[in-house]
Design a protein around this motif. Structure first.
Motif, PDB file in Angstrom:
ATOM      1  N   VAL A  97       0.830  -1.218   0.000  1.00 57.12           N
ATOM      2  CA  VAL A  97       0.000   0.000   0.000  1.00 57.12           C
ATOM      3  C   VAL A  97       0.861   1.263   0.000  1.00 57.12           C
ATOM      4  N   ASP A  98       1.963   1.245   0.732  1.00 60.10           N
ATOM      5  CA  ASP A  98       2.786   2.459   0.868  1.00 60.10           C
ATOM      6  C   ASP A  98       3.806   2.619  -0.256  1.00 60.10           C
ATOM      7  N   GLU A  99       4.139   1.519  -0.937  1.00 55.50           N
ATOM      8  CA  GLU A  99       5.203   1.622  -1.940  1.00 55.50           C
ATOM      9  C   GLU A  99       4.731   1.325  -3.366  1.00 55.50           C
ATOM     10  N   VAL A 100       3.909   0.290  -3.556  1.00 60.93           N
ATOM     11  CA  VAL A 100       3.475  -0.048  -4.922  1.00 60.93           C
ATOM     12  C   VAL A 100       2.312   0.843  -5.357  1.00 60.93           C
ATOM     13  N   VAL A 101       1.312   0.976  -4.489  1.00 61.79           N
ATOM     14  CA  VAL A 101       0.119   1.750  -4.855  1.00 61.79           C
ATOM     15  C   VAL A 101       0.478   3.186  -5.277  1.00 61.79           C
ATOM     16  N   PRO A 102       1.316   3.917  -4.510  1.00 61.53           N
ATOM     17  CA  PRO A 102       1.646   5.288  -4.954  1.00 61.53           C
ATOM     18  C   PRO A 102       2.329   5.325  -6.325  1.00 61.53           C
ATOM     19  N   LEU A 103       3.166   4.320  -6.613  1.00 59.15           N
ATOM     20  CA  LEU A 103       3.802   4.288  -7.943  1.00 59.15           C
ATOM     21  C   LEU A 103       2.742   4.120  -9.030  1.00 59.15           C
ATOM     22  N   LEU A 104       1.792   3.227  -8.802  1.00 61.07           N
ATOM     23  CA  LEU A 104       0.729   3.018  -9.797  1.00 61.07           C
ATOM     24  C   LEU A 104      -0.091   4.297  -9.963  1.00 61.07           C
ATOM     25  N   GLN A 105      -0.334   4.978  -8.831  1.00 64.43           N
ATOM     26  CA  GLN A 105      -1.114   6.231  -8.892  1.00 64.43           C
ATOM     27  C   GLN A 105      -0.346   7.310  -9.649  1.00 64.43           C
ATOM     28  N   GLU A 106       0.957   7.435  -9.340  1.00 63.59           N
ATOM     29  CA  GLU A 106       1.770   8.447 -10.052  1.00 63.59           C
ATOM     30  C   GLU A 106       1.768   8.201 -11.551  1.00 63.59           C
ATOM     31  N   ARG A 107       1.734   6.932 -11.923  1.00 59.99           N
ATOM     32  CA  ARG A 107       1.752   6.589 -13.346  1.00 59.99           C
ATOM     33  C   ARG A 107       0.366   6.646 -13.985  1.00 59.99           C
ATOM     34  N   GLY A 108      -0.630   7.057 -13.211  1.00 56.98           N
ATOM     35  CA  GLY A 108      -1.987   7.192 -13.745  1.00 56.98           C
ATOM     36  C   GLY A 108      -2.668   5.861 -13.992  1.00 56.98           C
ATOM     37  N   LEU A 109      -2.188   4.794 -13.323  1.00 57.74           N
ATOM     38  CA  LEU A 109      -2.702   3.447 -13.597  1.00 57.74           C
ATOM     39  C   LEU A 109      -3.745   2.988 -12.582  1.00 57.74           C
ATOM     40  N   PHE A 110      -3.822   3.688 -11.446  1.00 55.03           N
ATOM     41  CA  PHE A 110      -4.708   3.239 -10.366  1.00 55.03           C
ATOM     42  C   PHE A 110      -5.374   4.457  -9.743  1.00 55.03           C
ATOM     43  N   HIS A 111      -6.633   4.278  -9.329  1.00 52.15           N
ATOM     44  CA  HIS A 111      -7.386   5.431  -8.810  1.00 52.15           C
ATOM     45  C   HIS A 111      -6.760   5.992  -7.514  1.00 52.15           C
ATOM     46  N   GLU A 112      -7.070   7.270  -7.262  1.00 53.55           N
ATOM     47  CA  GLU A 112      -6.539   7.931  -6.060  1.00 53.55           C
ATOM     48  C   GLU A 112      -7.406   7.619  -4.849  1.00 53.55           C
ATOM     49  N   ASP A 113      -8.698   7.370  -5.113  1.00 50.07           N
ATOM     50  CA  ASP A 113      -9.618   7.112  -4.004  1.00 50.07           C
ATOM     51  C   ASP A 113     -10.828   6.364  -4.553  1.00 50.07           C
ATOM     52  N   TYR A 114     -11.611   5.800  -3.629  1.00 49.15           N
ATOM     53  CA  TYR A 114     -12.861   5.159  -4.052  1.00 49.15           C
ATOM     54  C   TYR A 114     -13.787   6.233  -4.608  1.00 49.15           C
ATOM     55  N   GLU A 115     -14.340   5.976  -5.793  1.00 45.75           N
ATOM     56  CA  GLU A 115     -15.239   6.956  -6.393  1.00 45.75           C
ATOM     57  C   GLU A 115     -16.661   6.759  -5.882  1.00 45.75           C
ATOM     58  N   GLY A 116     -17.011   5.504  -5.575  1.00 43.77           N
ATOM     59  CA  GLY A 116     -18.361   5.208  -5.097  1.00 43.77           C
ATOM     60  C   GLY A 116     -18.305   4.482  -3.774  1.00 43.77           C
ATOM     61  N   LYS A 117     -19.452   3.949  -3.366  1.00 41.07           N
ATOM     62  CA  LYS A 117     -19.514   3.322  -2.039  1.00 41.07           C
ATOM     63  C   LYS A 117     -19.677   1.812  -2.095  1.00 41.07           C
ATOM     64  N   THR A 118     -20.230   1.295  -3.188  1.00 42.14           N
ATOM     65  CA  THR A 118     -20.524  -0.134  -3.222  1.00 42.14           C
ATOM     66  C   THR A 118     -19.493  -0.887  -4.062  1.00 42.14           C
ATOM     67  N   LEU A 119     -19.508  -2.217  -3.927  1.00 41.72           N
ATOM     68  CA  LEU A 119     -18.593  -3.022  -4.740  1.00 41.72           C
ATOM     69  C   LEU A 119     -18.922  -2.871  -6.225  1.00 41.72           C
ATOM     70  N   ARG A 120     -20.211  -2.790  -6.551  1.00 40.37           N
ATOM     71  CA  ARG A 120     -20.574  -2.553  -7.960  1.00 40.37           C
ATOM     72  C   ARG A 120     -19.986  -1.224  -8.448  1.00 40.37           C
ATOM     73  N   ASP A 121     -20.030  -0.200  -7.603  1.00 43.41           N
ATOM     74  CA  ASP A 121     -19.416   1.090  -7.972  1.00 43.41           C
ATOM     75  C   ASP A 121     -17.924   0.878  -8.245  1.00 43.41           C
ATOM     76  N   HIS A 122     -17.242   0.162  -7.347  1.00 43.56           N
ATOM     77  CA  HIS A 122     -15.788   0.013  -7.475  1.00 43.56           C
ATOM     78  C   HIS A 122     -15.406  -0.714  -8.763  1.00 43.56           C
ATOM     79  N   LEU A 123     -16.244  -1.694  -9.159  1.00 43.79           N
ATOM     80  CA  LEU A 123     -15.901  -2.524 -10.318  1.00 43.79           C
ATOM     81  C   LEU A 123     -16.491  -1.988 -11.610  1.00 43.79           C
ATOM     82  N   GLY A 124     -17.351  -0.973 -11.500  1.00 44.92           N
ATOM     83  CA  GLY A 124     -18.114  -0.560 -12.678  1.00 44.92           C
ATOM     84  C   GLY A 124     -19.023  -1.694 -13.127  1.00 44.92           C
TER      85      GLY A 124
END
Ligand SMILES: Cc1cc2nc3c(=O)[nH]c(=O)nc-3n(C[C@H](O)[C@H](O)[C@H](O)COP(=O)(O)O)c2cc1C
Length: 446
Positions: free
Chosen positions: A401-428
């Motif tokens: 969480v502290d080392e891989v996730v920020p790299l993915l976020q910096e590279r625009g590959l992973f979201h910065e935060d949960y956009e919705g509240k439900t699992l369906r929201d998270h998965l689209g």
């Protein structure tokens, strides 16, 4: 680069980690197997990393060699997640539940209860359990695939029908009028097939996401058909970009064949990263976990390399003659990686410390090695995301969480935060309530 972002799930098991020996890793409480507070703490760490979901594999049987290994599952997946639901607020929670040994009414009720308790964060991985140890616990033997999968289709359809047995606006709960629910909108399902049946309705109203999301893990023609018809997420074991892409394409085609939009199915490749400041440190981390298990794996490592290897050679590299004779086995998709590592001159113990016999690919070294692997596979269109198995949860989830996730976020590959509240929201994941009318009716009489 497109704005497409990867999705991440995390393997969630016995309170120690994804390696059978992580219970005795440094700083791990060896009694964590029964410590729900530790399990909740690990879920909170994953949620801090904005991981979309936890995924709990399960088989209703005790099959590990308890002398040295902890069972590779929670005490009970749904009870564990009920506790996790109270200690988290956003992360999705997917549990495995057997279609072979559990009645659809029980599955429907328990998963829907979890969905309501977690405010719409539950998912179900229906497993066609094939372990004879599980069958023995139910006084049965394992049936052939046509029967197990025939039953699975019926179970899933009845479960989904039971989930939809309350219409979305059936629950009124108005003290002024004294109306609790509209009985015209809470109806029996009256479904039955060759193997299972149920009248319904369930005693549970819809959750914030309507009903739980379905997953699928496994393969083969039977599994693919199941995934294509019902799953929003498919988890695969795959060791190359080409194979991952083929598995993803197959899942998408199966969805199309069932009348669904292929984009409704997200494909996740397994990943078992070994993360430490240097490659050497990461190999050492895994060698410590493998103190007891590595010697007995040497003969199999030999098979992968086309050599006869003796455990007495474990702290030696391959000799020049062995290297010249080595050939990656065509029967094991992990063999090319073992061959590559062996050619770098590592000892046999160190080769095993690279995770070459693990169930999923193991990037080894600093966080950037794992992030690079994920980026390469994702940008190659081979996956929609990853199912990450952390070797030792106590420090490994925080490191990811502290080392891989920020790299993915910096590279625009992973979201910065949960956009919705439900699992369906998270998965689209597409909204669904009750049976999916596009795929219902197989083997279940209305
Ligand atoms: C990543 C992954 C996770 C899996 N987790 C489970 C599990 O928790 N329980 C289970 O019974 N099967 C699980 N399976 C599926 C089995 O490995 C196997 O594919 C499944 O039982 C289908 O076998 P069958 O076709 O003989 O039924 C998993 C498969 C994969 C690839």
């Amino acid at each position: 680069m497109s704005s497409r972002r990867m999705l991440l799930g995390m393997q969630f098991g016995n309170g120690y980690g994804a390696q059978v020996t992580s219970w005795r890793a440094p700083n791990v409480d060896p009694k964590n197997y029964t410590d729900i507070d530790a399990v909740v703490r690990y879920a909170q760490a994953a949620e801090r990393g904005k991981i979309q979901f936890l995924f709990l594999p399960d088989t209703p049987a005790l099959s590990s060699d308890l002398t040295h290994e902890a069972p590779q599952m929670t005490l009970d997946p749904l009870l564990t997640l009920a506790a996790v639901a109270r200690g988290t607020s956003r992360i999705g929670m997917v549990a495995t539940g057997s279609t072979t040994f559990i009645e659809p009414y029980n599955l429907a009720r328990q998963f829907k209860a979890l969905d309501v308790m977690s405010h719409g964060r539950a998912g179900w991985n229906p497993a066609t359990t094939s372990d004879p140890n599980a069958a023995a616990n139910f006084g049965q033997t394992i049936a052939e695939r046509p029967e197990r999968y025939g039953r699975a289709h019926e179970v899933i359809q009845i479960v989904q029908a039971l989930w939809g047995s309350w219409e979305e606006d059936a629950w009124i709960a108005d003290p002024t009028t004294g109306i609790f629910a509209d009985p015209a909108k809470v109806r029996p399902v009256n479904l039955g097939g060759q193997y299972v049946s149920s009248r319904g309705p369930l005693p549970i109203p819809p959750s914030e996401q309507g009903q739980p999301v379905l997953f699928s893990a496994g393969g083969g023609e039977y599994g693919l058909t199941l995934a294509g018809r019902y799953a929003s997420g498919v988890i695969g074991s795959t060791f190359s970009i080409d194979d991952a892409r083929a598995q993803r394409d197959a899942a998408r085609e199966a969805a199309g064949a069932a009348g669904r939009d292929p984009d409704e199915v997200k494909f996740f490749a397994g990943l078992m990263p070994a993360i430490a400041p240097t490659v050497r440190d990461a190999v050492e981390r895994r060698m410590l976990l493998g103190t007891n298990t590595f010697p007995q794996r040497v003969p199999y490592l030999g098979q992968m390399l086309g050599l006869r290897l003796d455990p007495r050679q474990i702290d030696e590299p391959l000799t020049a003659e062995q290297l010249a004779a080595a050939r990656p086995s065509p029967y094991d998709p992990r063999a090319p990686r073992a061959f590559e590592v062996a050619n770098q001159g590592w000892t046999l113990r160190e080769i095993l410390g690279h995770g070459v016999i693990d169930y999923h690919p193991t990037p080894v070294g600093p966080a950037s090695v794992t992030a690079d692997h994920m980026q390469e596979w994702f940008e190659a269109g081979a996956v929609d995301g990853f199912w990450v198995s952390i070797d030792t949860y106590e420090d490994g989830i925080d490191t990811f969480v502290d080392e891989v996730v920020p790299l993915l976020q910096e590279r625009g590959l992973f979201h910065e935060d949960y956009e919705g509240k439900t699992l369906r929201d998270h998965l689209g994941a597409a909204p669904q309530y009750g049976l999916d009318p596009r795929v219902s009716g197989v083997g279940v009489a209305h």
